[in-house]
Design an enzyme around this catalytic site. Structure first.
Site, PDB file in Angstrom:
ATOM      1  N   GLY A   1      47.812  48.831  36.672  1.00 31.86           N
ATOM      2  CA  GLY A   1      46.977  47.935  37.473  1.00 31.86           C
ATOM      3  C   GLY A   1      47.136  48.222  38.957  1.00 31.86           C
TER       4      GLY A   1
ATOM      5  N   GLU B   1      45.082  52.681  36.632  1.00 35.74           N
ATOM      6  CA  GLU B   1      44.096  51.621  36.821  1.00 35.74           C
ATOM      7  C   GLU B   1      42.946  51.804  35.844  1.00 35.74           C
ATOM      8  OE1 GLU B   1      43.468  48.746  38.627  1.00 35.74           O
ATOM      9  OE2 GLU B   1      41.514  48.834  37.640  1.00 35.74           O
TER      10      GLU B   1
ATOM     11  N   SER C   1      50.979  44.887  36.355  1.00 36.11           N
ATOM     12  CA  SER C   1      50.341  43.924  37.274  1.00 36.11           C
ATOM     13  C   SER C   1      48.839  43.982  37.031  1.00 36.11           C
ATOM     14  CB  SER C   1      50.692  44.272  38.721  1.00 36.11           C
ATOM     15  OG  SER C   1      50.537  45.667  38.952  1.00 36.11           O
TER      16      SER C   1
ATOM     17  N   ARG D   1      46.737  37.555  36.509  1.00 32.34           N
ATOM     18  CA  ARG D   1      47.553  36.414  36.136  1.00 32.34           C
ATOM     19  C   ARG D   1      46.723  35.411  35.329  1.00 32.34           C
ATOM     20  NH1 ARG D   1      52.372  36.117  38.717  1.00 32.34           N
ATOM     21  NH2 ARG D   1      52.431  33.836  38.723  1.00 32.34           N
TER      22      ARG D   1
ATOM     23  N   ALA E   1      47.622  31.521  47.790  1.00 29.82           N
ATOM     24  CA  ALA E   1      48.416  30.367  48.206  1.00 29.82           C
ATOM     25  C   ALA E   1      47.629  29.470  49.157  1.00 29.82           C
ATOM     26  CB  ALA E   1      49.703  30.846  48.868  1.00 29.82           C
TER      27      ALA E   1
ATOM     28  N   HIS F   1      43.696  42.432  77.186  1.00 27.75           N
ATOM     29  CA  HIS F   1      43.894  43.875  77.170  1.00 27.75           C
ATOM     30  C   HIS F   1      45.332  44.200  77.563  1.00 27.75           C
ATOM     31  CE1 HIS F   1      43.093  48.133  77.571  1.00 27.75           C
ATOM     32  NE2 HIS F   1      43.762  48.101  78.720  1.00 27.75           N
TER      33      HIS F   1
HETATM   34  P1  FAD Z   1      52.488  28.139  41.784  1.00 24.82           P
HETATM   35  O1  FAD Z   1      52.929  28.683  43.078  1.00 24.82           O
HETATM   36  O2  FAD Z   1      52.513  29.029  40.607  1.00 24.82           O
HETATM   37  O3  FAD Z   1      53.415  26.871  41.514  1.00 24.82           O
HETATM   38  C1  FAD Z   1      53.368  26.150  40.335  1.00 24.82           C
HETATM   39  C2  FAD Z   1      54.694  25.421  40.175  1.00 24.82           C
HETATM   40  O4  FAD Z   1      54.572  24.485  39.108  1.00 24.82           O
HETATM   41  C3  FAD Z   1      55.862  26.317  39.803  1.00 24.82           C
HETATM   42  O5  FAD Z   1      56.988  25.989  40.567  1.00 24.82           O
HETATM   43  C4  FAD Z   1      56.113  26.000  38.321  1.00 24.82           C
HETATM   44  O6  FAD Z   1      57.455  26.158  37.938  1.00 24.82           O
HETATM   45  C5  FAD Z   1      55.713  24.539  38.296  1.00 24.82           C
HETATM   46  N1  FAD Z   1      55.336  24.024  36.974  1.00 24.82           N
HETATM   47  C6  FAD Z   1      54.458  24.566  36.093  1.00 24.82           C
HETATM   48  N2  FAD Z   1      54.314  23.735  35.026  1.00 24.82           N
HETATM   49  C7  FAD Z   1      55.116  22.659  35.259  1.00 24.82           C
HETATM   50  C8  FAD Z   1      55.390  21.461  34.556  1.00 24.82           C
HETATM   51  N3  FAD Z   1      54.790  21.171  33.399  1.00 24.82           N
HETATM   52  N4  FAD Z   1      56.275  20.586  35.097  1.00 24.82           N
HETATM   53  C9  FAD Z   1      56.875  20.853  36.279  1.00 24.82           C
HETATM   54  N5  FAD Z   1      56.655  21.961  36.987  1.00 24.82           N
HETATM   55  C10 FAD Z   1      55.781  22.848  36.488  1.00 24.82           C
HETATM   56  N6  FAD Z   1      48.986  34.596  47.647  1.00 24.82           N
HETATM   57  C11 FAD Z   1      48.681  34.650  48.955  1.00 24.82           C
HETATM   58  O7  FAD Z   1      47.849  33.860  49.425  1.00 24.82           O
HETATM   59  N7  FAD Z   1      49.295  35.553  49.793  1.00 24.82           N
HETATM   60  C12 FAD Z   1      50.209  36.433  49.338  1.00 24.82           C
HETATM   61  O8  FAD Z   1      50.733  37.226  50.106  1.00 24.82           O
HETATM   62  C13 FAD Z   1      50.532  36.411  47.959  1.00 24.82           C
HETATM   63  N8  FAD Z   1      51.442  37.266  47.459  1.00 24.82           N
HETATM   64  C14 FAD Z   1      51.751  37.216  46.136  1.00 24.82           C
HETATM   65  C15 FAD Z   1      52.665  38.143  45.634  1.00 24.82           C
HETATM   66  C16 FAD Z   1      52.993  38.128  44.296  1.00 24.82           C
HETATM   67  C17 FAD Z   1      53.991  39.129  43.776  1.00 24.82           C
HETATM   68  C18 FAD Z   1      52.408  37.141  43.436  1.00 24.82           C
HETATM   69  C19 FAD Z   1      52.782  37.073  41.984  1.00 24.82           C
HETATM   70  C20 FAD Z   1      51.506  36.222  43.918  1.00 24.82           C
HETATM   71  C21 FAD Z   1      51.153  36.265  45.278  1.00 24.82           C
HETATM   72  N9  FAD Z   1      50.219  35.378  45.808  1.00 24.82           N
HETATM   73  C22 FAD Z   1      49.898  35.452  47.135  1.00 24.82           C
HETATM   74  C23 FAD Z   1      49.562  34.362  44.976  1.00 24.82           C
HETATM   75  C24 FAD Z   1      50.246  32.997  45.171  1.00 24.82           C
HETATM   76  O9  FAD Z   1      51.617  33.117  44.856  1.00 24.82           O
HETATM   77  C25 FAD Z   1      49.592  31.952  44.297  1.00 24.82           C
HETATM   78  O10 FAD Z   1      48.200  31.927  44.523  1.00 24.82           O
HETATM   79  C26 FAD Z   1      50.169  30.573  44.598  1.00 24.82           C
HETATM   80  O11 FAD Z   1      51.551  30.541  44.374  1.00 24.82           O
HETATM   81  C27 FAD Z   1      49.486  29.494  43.750  1.00 24.82           C
HETATM   82  O12 FAD Z   1      50.027  28.258  44.073  1.00 24.82           O
HETATM   83  P2  FAD Z   1      50.073  27.056  43.034  1.00 24.82           P
HETATM   84  O13 FAD Z   1      50.692  25.912  43.767  1.00 24.82           O
HETATM   85  O14 FAD Z   1      48.742  26.861  42.428  1.00 24.82           O
HETATM   86  O15 FAD Z   1      51.019  27.534  41.846  1.00 24.82           O
HETATM   87  P1  NAI Z   2      44.652  41.893  40.497  1.00 27.36           P
HETATM   88  O1  NAI Z   2      43.544  41.197  39.844  1.00 27.36           O
HETATM   89  O2  NAI Z   2      44.717  41.969  41.981  1.00 27.36           O
HETATM   90  O3  NAI Z   2      44.726  43.393  39.985  1.00 27.36           O
HETATM   91  C1  NAI Z   2      44.845  43.709  38.623  1.00 27.36           C
HETATM   92  C2  NAI Z   2      44.375  45.139  38.439  1.00 27.36           C
HETATM   93  O4  NAI Z   2      44.734  45.540  37.126  1.00 27.36           O
HETATM   94  C3  NAI Z   2      42.868  45.279  38.563  1.00 27.36           C
HETATM   95  O5  NAI Z   2      42.560  46.361  39.409  1.00 27.36           O
HETATM   96  C4  NAI Z   2      42.413  45.489  37.142  1.00 27.36           C
HETATM   97  O6  NAI Z   2      41.255  46.275  37.052  1.00 27.36           O
HETATM   98  C5  NAI Z   2      43.619  46.201  36.557  1.00 27.36           C
HETATM   99  N1  NAI Z   2      43.754  46.073  35.102  1.00 27.36           N
HETATM  100  C6  NAI Z   2      43.489  44.997  34.328  1.00 27.36           C
HETATM  101  N2  NAI Z   2      43.763  45.269  33.024  1.00 27.36           N
HETATM  102  C7  NAI Z   2      44.212  46.551  32.988  1.00 27.36           C
HETATM  103  C8  NAI Z   2      44.661  47.393  31.954  1.00 27.36           C
HETATM  104  N3  NAI Z   2      44.711  46.984  30.682  1.00 27.36           N
HETATM  105  N4  NAI Z   2      45.047  48.639  32.273  1.00 27.36           N
HETATM  106  C9  NAI Z   2      45.023  49.091  33.554  1.00 27.36           C
HETATM  107  N5  NAI Z   2      44.593  48.327  34.578  1.00 27.36           N
HETATM  108  C10 NAI Z   2      44.207  47.068  34.306  1.00 27.36           C
HETATM  109  O7  NAI Z   2      45.979  41.206  39.885  1.00 27.36           O
HETATM  110  P2  NAI Z   2      47.502  41.353  40.281  1.00 27.36           P
HETATM  111  O8  NAI Z   2      47.732  42.534  41.139  1.00 27.36           O
HETATM  112  O9  NAI Z   2      48.245  41.224  39.016  1.00 27.36           O
HETATM  113  O10 NAI Z   2      47.748  40.066  41.147  1.00 27.36           O
HETATM  114  C11 NAI Z   2      47.440  38.779  40.618  1.00 27.36           C
HETATM  115  C12 NAI Z   2      46.907  37.887  41.687  1.00 27.36           C
HETATM  116  O11 NAI Z   2      47.943  37.462  42.541  1.00 27.36           O
HETATM  117  C13 NAI Z   2      45.899  38.556  42.620  1.00 27.36           C
HETATM  118  O12 NAI Z   2      44.605  38.552  42.072  1.00 27.36           O
HETATM  119  C14 NAI Z   2      45.973  37.687  43.815  1.00 27.36           C
HETATM  120  O13 NAI Z   2      45.154  36.578  43.629  1.00 27.36           O
HETATM  121  C15 NAI Z   2      47.432  37.248  43.823  1.00 27.36           C
HETATM  122  N6  NAI Z   2      48.171  38.064  44.814  1.00 27.36           N
HETATM  123  C16 NAI Z   2      47.809  37.963  46.119  1.00 27.36           C
HETATM  124  C17 NAI Z   2      48.438  38.719  47.074  1.00 27.36           C
HETATM  125  C18 NAI Z   2      47.992  38.626  48.474  1.00 27.36           C
HETATM  126  O14 NAI Z   2      47.242  37.708  48.787  1.00 27.36           O
HETATM  127  N7  NAI Z   2      48.411  39.526  49.353  1.00 27.36           N
HETATM  128  C19 NAI Z   2      49.549  39.617  46.732  1.00 27.36           C
HETATM  129  C20 NAI Z   2      49.812  39.674  45.314  1.00 27.36           C
HETATM  130  C21 NAI Z   2      49.157  38.895  44.419  1.00 27.36           C
END
Ligand code: FAD
Ligand code: NAI
Length: 476
Positions: free
Chosen positions: A190, A213, A280, A283, A331, A455
Site C-alpha cells: 500500500g 501498490e 498499510s 483503515r 484528526a 520577504h
Molecule cells: P481515534 O484516534 O482512533 O480514537 C478512538 C479512541 O477510542 C481510542 O483511544 C480507542 O482506544 C477508544 N475506543 C474505541 N472503542 C472504545 C470503547 N468501546 N470504549 C472506550 N474506548 C474506546 N491524521 C491527521 O490528520 N494527520 C496526521 O498526520 C495523521 N497521521 C497518522 C499516522 C498514522 C500512522 C495513522 C494510523 C493515522 C494518522 N492520522 C493522521 C489519522 C488520525 O490518527 C485519525 O484520523 C484520528 O486519530 C481519528 O480520531 P478519532 O478520535 O476518530 O479516533
Molecule cells: P490510504 O488509503 O492512504 O492508502 C492505502 C493504499 O493501499 C492505497 O493506495 C490503496 O490503493 C492501497 N491498497 C489497498 N489494498 C491493497 C492491496 N490489497 N494491495 C496493495 N495495495 C493496496 O491508507 P493508509 O496509508 O493505510 O492510511 C489510513 C488512513 O490514515 C489514511 O487514509 C489517512 O486518512 C490516515 N493517515 C493520515 C495521515 C496524514 O494526514 N498525514 C498519515 C497517515 C495516515
C-alpha cells in the site's frame, strides 16, 4: 448508583477528547471513556492519533530527517560532522516521550475543564432517549446514565486477507513505529499515506524499501502535477522502490523474513523477500465493544456508524464523529466534528466545512492540498485556470537548501475564485493554512496576489502562484 451526565463521550482520540472539552466549556456535565493503554501499561488518552498515529509518526519523521541532514545535508552548509551514528533506541525513546507528553496534556485539559475520565471500555447497556445507559468495563467498572452519547471510537488498521498482523514480521502502523532495529529489506503493501510516511522514515535510516501498490496510478487523490513530482523525488532521488499495479497473491511469514508473492498486469509473477513487512492498505471503523447491535445503533454496509450531515445517528441523543463515521480519516476532521456536535448538544449551531479540509502527507518534501484538483474540475466540466510557481525561484527556499517542488493554484476561469491549492515543497503543511483561510473567505486568486507577503519567506511562493493564475508571476 449510576452516575449521571449531560454528555458521555466514548473514545478519547482527537474527536472524542476535543468534543468532551468543548461540551464541558459549554457548561454541560461531561464524561469521557477511553480504553487505550500505553506501552507502559498506563491509561493513554489521545487515541490512534496520539499513541500510534499523527504524533509518533511525526516525531520519527523529524528524527530520521535530522539524521539524513547530518549525513547528507550539512556539508553543503560548511558544517563538518564526523562519525555520525544511529542510536535507534534513543530515537524511539524520544518518540515515546513526545507521545507521553501529549497523553498527559489531555489529562491536564480534562482536569482544567472538569471532564470526568473513566478508563475502560464503554458500551451501551440499555436506556432510551434522554437517559442512555453506558457501562464501563475492563478498567473503571461504572454504570453511567447520559442525556447525550457521542461515539468517537475511531478506526483500526485493515488487515490483508491471509496476512494477519503478528507484531513481529507483518506490521500495522503501531508495529511500523516501534521497530527495534532498522530492517535491511523493508516491504510495504500500500503506497498511501502511511506507506509513504513510514517508508520514508525507514529509508532515511538505511532500509531498502519496496512498496507494492494495487492501483496503476500513484497518489490518485493528489493533483496530477503534484503526484508526478512526488513520484520523481521519491523514486529517483530517495530510492523508494514503488511497484504500481501489484496484485498480492500470497504473504508467507518465515522465521526471520517474509515472502510476498504478487503479479503485475501483463508483467508476470514476482516474489519479494523482506525482513519486515508493513501492511498499510487503509483503515476500518472500530465499533467493537460498543454493543451497537443490542442498542439498535445503525451501522452502514462498511461498518461505519451511520450519521446525517450533522453527525446524528438513528438513535435520539446519540451522535458519532471522527474515523468511525463517513468522510476523511483525519484528526482535524474528527476534532471539527467533535466541536460541532458539542455545540449542537448545547443548542448552538455547529458547522464543519468539508470543502476546506486540508490534506497533508509528511514526506520530505511535504505534500499538502485543499479543495479540488485540476483534473477533478475538468472532469466536472468546471472551467478553471491554474498558476504554478517553483520553489527553485524562491529566495527563502534557496537559503534553506530545499528548492524541490512548487505551489499550484486552481481558480474558476470566470470568477477567479480559488477552487484548489496544491503544494509539494518545504513546509507545505504550514503553507496550506493560507489557502484554507482564503477558500473559507471565498477569496479569488487575485486577492492572494494583492496581499503583501514577508520577504524572504516560503509564503511568497503562494503569492507568486496566485499571480501566475493571471500569467503575471514576477519571479519566474
Ligand atoms: P481515534 O484516534 O482512533 O480514537 C478512538 C479512541 O477510542 C481510542 O483511544 C480507542 O482506544 C477508544 N475506543 C474505541 N472503542 C472504545 C470503547 N468501546 N470504549 C472506550 N474506548 C474506546 N491524521 C491527521 O490528520 N494527520 C496526521 O498526520 C495523521 N497521521 C497518522 C499516522 C498514522 C500512522 C495513522 C494510523 C493515522 C494518522 N492520522 C493522521 C489519522 C488520525 O490518527 C485519525 O484520523 C484520528 O486519530 C481519528 O480520531 P478519532 O478520535 O476518530 O479516533
Ligand atoms: P490510504 O488509503 O492512504 O492508502 C492505502 C493504499 O493501499 C492505497 O493506495 C490503496 O490503493 C492501497 N491498497 C489497498 N489494498 C491493497 C492491496 N490489497 N494491495 C496493495 N495495495 C493496496 O491508507 P493508509 O496509508 O493505510 O492510511 C489510513 C488512513 O490514515 C489514511 O487514509 C489517512 O486518512 C490516515 N493517515 C493520515 C495521515 C496524514 O494526514 N498525514 C498519515 C497517515 C495516515
Amino acid at each position: 448508583m449510576s452516575k449521571s451526565f449531560d454528555v458521555v463521550v466514548i473514545g478519547g482520540g482527537p474527536g472524542g477528547y476535543i468534543a468532551a472539552i468543548r461540551a464541558a466549556q459549554l457548561g454541560l456535565a461531561t464524561a469521557c471513556i477511553d480504553e487505550w493503554r500505553g506501552a507502559d501499561g498506563k491509561p493513554a488518552l489521545g487515541g490512534t492519533c496520539t499513541n500510534v498515529g499523527c504524533i509518533p509518526s511525526k516525531a520519527l519523521l523529524q528524527s530520521s530527517e535530522n539524521f539524513h541532514h547530518a549525513a547528507h545535508g550539512f556539508a553543503d552548509h560548511g558544517i563538518q560532522v564526523k562519525g555520525i551514528g544511529l542510536d535507534l533506541a534513543q530515537m524511539l525513546k524520544r518518540k515515546d516521550r513526545v507521545v507521553r507528553q501529549n497523553n498527559d496534556g489531555i489529562v491536564y485539559l480534562f482536569k482544567k475543564n472538569k471532564v470526568a475520565f473513566f478508563h475502560g471500555r464503554g458500551g451501551f447497556a440499555g436506556g432510551s432517549a434522554g437517559a442512555w445507559q453506558v457501562k464501563v468495563a475492563g478498567g473503571a467498572e461504572e454504570a453511567i446514565t447520559a442525556r447525550n452519547v457521542i461515539v468517537a471510537t475511531g478506526s483500526s488498521p485493515r488487515p490483508l486477507p491471509g496476512a494477519a498482523f503478528d507484531g513481529k514480521l507483518v506490521l500495522d502502523n503501531a508495529g511500523a513505529l516501534a521497530l527495534p532495529e532498522v530492517p535491511r529489506r523493508l516491504g510495504v503493501i500500500g503506497a498511501g499515506v502511511i506507506g509513504l510516511e513510514m517508508g520514508s522514515v525507514w529509508r532515511r535510516l538505511g532500509a531498502e524499501v519496496t512498496m507494492l501498490e494495487m492501483l496503476d496510478a500513484f497518489l490518485p487523490a493528489a493533483d496530477e502535477a503534484v503526484a508526478k513530482e512526488a513520484w520523481k523525488i521519491f523514486t529517483r532521488e530517495q530510492g523508494l522502490k514503488i511497484q504500481l499495479g501489484a496484485n498480492i497473491a500470497r504473504v508467507t511469514p518465515g522465521k526471520k523474513a517474509v515472502a510476498v508473492e504478487y503479479s503485475i498486469k501483463g508483467g508476470g509473477e514476482h516474489k519479494l523477500e523482506c525482513d519486515r513487512l508493513i501492511v498499510s492498505i487503509g483503515r476500518v471503523p472500530h465499533t467493537e465493544g460498543l454493543n451497537a447491535d443490542a442498542a439498535g445503533l445503525k451501522l452502514d454496509a462498511r461498518g461505519f456508524v451511520e450519521v446525517d450531515a450533522e453527525c446524528r445517528t438513528n438513535l435520539p441523543g446519540v451522535w458519532a464523529i471522527g474515523d468511525v463515521v463517513r468522510g476523511p480519516m483525519l484528526a482535524h476532521k474528527a476534532e471539527e466534528e467533535g466541536v460541532a456536535v458539542a455545540e449542537r448538544v448545547a443548542g448552538h449551531h455547529g458547522h464543519v466545512d468539508f470543502n476546506t479540509i486540508p490534506w497533508v502527507i509528511y514526506t520530505a518534501p511535504e505534500i499538502a492540498w485543499v479543495g479540488r484538483t485540476e483534473q477533478q474540475l475538468k472532469s466536472e466540466g468546471v472551467p478553471c485556470r491554474s498558476g504554478q510557481f517553483p520553489f527553485m525561484a524562491n529566495g527563502r527556499a534557496r537559503a534553506l537548501g530545499d528548492t524541490r517542488g512548487f505551489v499550484k493554484f486552481v481558480a474558476d476561469a470566470q470568477t477567479d475564485r480559488i477552487l484548489g491549492v496544491h503544494i509539494i515543497g518545504p513546509m507545505a503543511s504550514e503553507l496550506i493554512s493560507e489557502a484554507v483561510v482564503a477558500m473559507e473567505f471565498g477569496a479569488s486568486a487575485e486577492d492572494i496576489a494583492l496581499i503583501c507577503h514577508a520577504h524572504p519567506s516560503l509564503a511568497e511562493a503562494m503569492k507568486e502562484a496566485a499571480l501566475a493564475v493571471a500569467g503575471r508571476s514576477l519571479n519566474s
